[in-house]
Design a protein around this motif. Sequence first.
Motif, mmCIF file in Angstrom:
data_model
loop_
_atom_site.group_PDB
_atom_site.id
_atom_site.type_symbol
_atom_site.label_atom_id
_atom_site.label_comp_id
_atom_site.label_asym_id
_atom_site.label_seq_id
_atom_site.Cartn_x
_atom_site.Cartn_y
_atom_site.Cartn_z
ATOM 1 N N GLY A 165 0.828 -1.199 0.000
ATOM 2 C CA GLY A 165 0.000 0.000 0.000
ATOM 3 C C GLY A 165 0.858 1.242 0.000
ATOM 4 N N ASP A 166 0.394 2.228 0.745
ATOM 5 C CA ASP A 166 1.102 3.498 0.785
ATOM 6 C C ASP A 166 2.160 3.537 1.878
ATOM 7 N N PHE A 167 2.181 2.512 2.728
ATOM 8 C CA PHE A 167 3.162 2.490 3.814
ATOM 9 C C PHE A 167 4.517 2.151 3.224
ATOM 10 N N ARG A 168 5.350 3.172 3.044
ATOM 11 C CA ARG A 168 6.636 2.933 2.406
ATOM 12 C C ARG A 168 7.588 4.089 2.638
ATOM 13 N N LEU A 169 8.857 3.780 2.451
ATOM 14 C CA LEU A 169 9.871 4.834 2.475
ATOM 15 C C LEU A 169 10.243 5.131 1.037
ATOM 16 N N ILE A 170 10.347 6.409 0.713
ATOM 17 C CA ILE A 170 10.825 6.758 -0.622
ATOM 18 C C ILE A 170 11.928 7.803 -0.514
ATOM 19 N N SER A 171 12.921 7.649 -1.385
ATOM 20 C CA SER A 171 14.067 8.564 -1.351
ATOM 21 C C SER A 171 13.721 9.865 -2.067
ATOM 22 N N ARG A 172 14.576 10.847 -1.959
ATOM 23 C CA ARG A 172 14.347 12.135 -2.613
ATOM 24 C C ARG A 172 14.165 11.969 -4.129
ATOM 25 N N LYS A 173 14.949 11.044 -4.714
ATOM 26 C CA LYS A 173 14.829 10.803 -6.159
ATOM 27 C C LYS A 173 13.401 10.406 -6.512
ATOM 28 N N VAL A 174 12.831 9.495 -5.689
ATOM 29 C CA VAL A 174 11.469 9.013 -5.956
ATOM 30 C C VAL A 174 10.453 10.130 -5.705
ATOM 31 N N ILE A 175 10.667 10.901 -4.622
ATOM 32 C CA ILE A 175 9.740 11.999 -4.319
ATOM 33 C C ILE A 175 9.679 12.958 -5.503
ATOM 34 N N ASN A 176 10.855 13.336 -5.999
ATOM 35 C CA ASN A 176 10.876 14.277 -7.119
ATOM 36 C C ASN A 176 10.219 13.690 -8.365
ATOM 37 N N ALA A 177 10.438 12.400 -8.573
ATOM 38 C CA ALA A 177 9.816 11.754 -9.735
ATOM 39 C C ALA A 177 8.295 11.786 -9.589
ATOM 40 N N ILE A 178 7.816 11.491 -8.396
ATOM 41 C CA ILE A 178 6.361 11.478 -8.168
ATOM 42 C C ILE A 178 5.780 12.878 -8.339
ATOM 43 N N LEU A 179 6.515 13.872 -7.824
ATOM 44 C CA LEU A 179 6.014 15.243 -7.934
ATOM 45 C C LEU A 179 6.014 15.739 -9.376
ATOM 46 N N SER A 180 6.828 15.107 -10.211
ATOM 47 C CA SER A 180 6.861 15.550 -11.607
ATOM 48 C C SER A 180 5.632 15.068 -12.378
ATOM 49 N N LEU A 181 4.891 14.128 -11.816
ATOM 50 C CA LEU A 181 3.649 13.687 -12.467
ATOM 51 C C LEU A 181 2.521 14.564 -11.967
#
Length: 317
Positions: free
Chosen positions: A152-168
């Motif tokens: 589900g949504d319970f997860r750790l994400i790195s800055r790289k992933v955060i930025n990728a997600i925010l780009s969508l």
Amino acid sequence: MFLSIIVPCYKEADNIELLYNTITNTLKNEPFTYEIIFINDGSPDNTLEKIKTLSHQNDVKFISFSRNFGKEAAMLAGLKSAHGEVAVIMDADLQHPPHYIPTLIKYYHQGYDQVVLKRNRNGEHLFRKLPTQLYYKLINNSVDINLTDGEGDFRLISRKVINAILSLNEYNRFSKGIFEWVGFNKITIPFENVERAHGKSSFNLFKLIDYAVDGILSFNDKPLRLCFYFGGVTLFISLLYIMITFIQILRHGIDTPGYFTLISSILFLGGVQLFSLGIIGEYIGKIYYETKQRPHFIIEETNIVKNNQQSGNDDEH
Ligand code: UDP
Ligand code: MG
């Protein structure tokens, strides 16, 4: 290292303090600093007041929406405001136990960009468990990305992933799919399903069905292709049937009893057409929302100081 803990909250008044205490107790001896970002998703109860009583602690940030925008929007708001090198997203109801955070960080240091907790479905109602399993079978056969039951949504994400997600910047956000779609180095660790601490789940059967449909429609256009093939096959069978009947008429003359075939073909074709129209309609609905370019959420109040914080539509990244 700095960690952002993102917690979407809707009607969680009884859980906020408990969650906060659990997190601080778990992390007090850890070698990293952190912030907790609570997002009040327009709760009608006093969730916001509870969060505010905590917010004099300088590790507590909050964002409060002007109304209920849904968990997806709340998570997005959290990610947009996160300052951390890594973020952990977790539910406010303690179904995502904070004592996993150090383990998540450990895996992050081993080089993983996404550390996902996969829960089992022990103790869950059969009427929720069975349809879910069926659904994942269906979705993985139709969607291009692979979704796993229990992740589900319970997860750790790195800055790289955060930025990728925010780009969508899409309006219809199906985060389960988005997390998979952005990719990066990922590891999954199992955890035991726990009951929610207080209150009851906001996801009833209809919301879950909505969510399931979104999951299928948000990630590809295969259902449209399905309509096309299904329509083609039906057309072929109908033509065959017409030809056969026509030949029979030529050979034996018109014989009246045809009620059953007539009615069944009308009903069948009507059903197929309505169903296909429904699928097309769903996509048009999505396009409609995308073209409006509305923000994902409206912030009414926050203690996070940042320019351009008024809406989810900010172009800061
Ligand atoms: N949530 C939210 N907005 C909503 C519904 C839920 O922010 O409109 C939050 C809720 O406060 C919780 C998390 O999303 O932290 C998961 O919700 P819930 O526990 O109701 O769902 P379940 O665990 O049953 O899937
Ligand atoms: Mg829950």
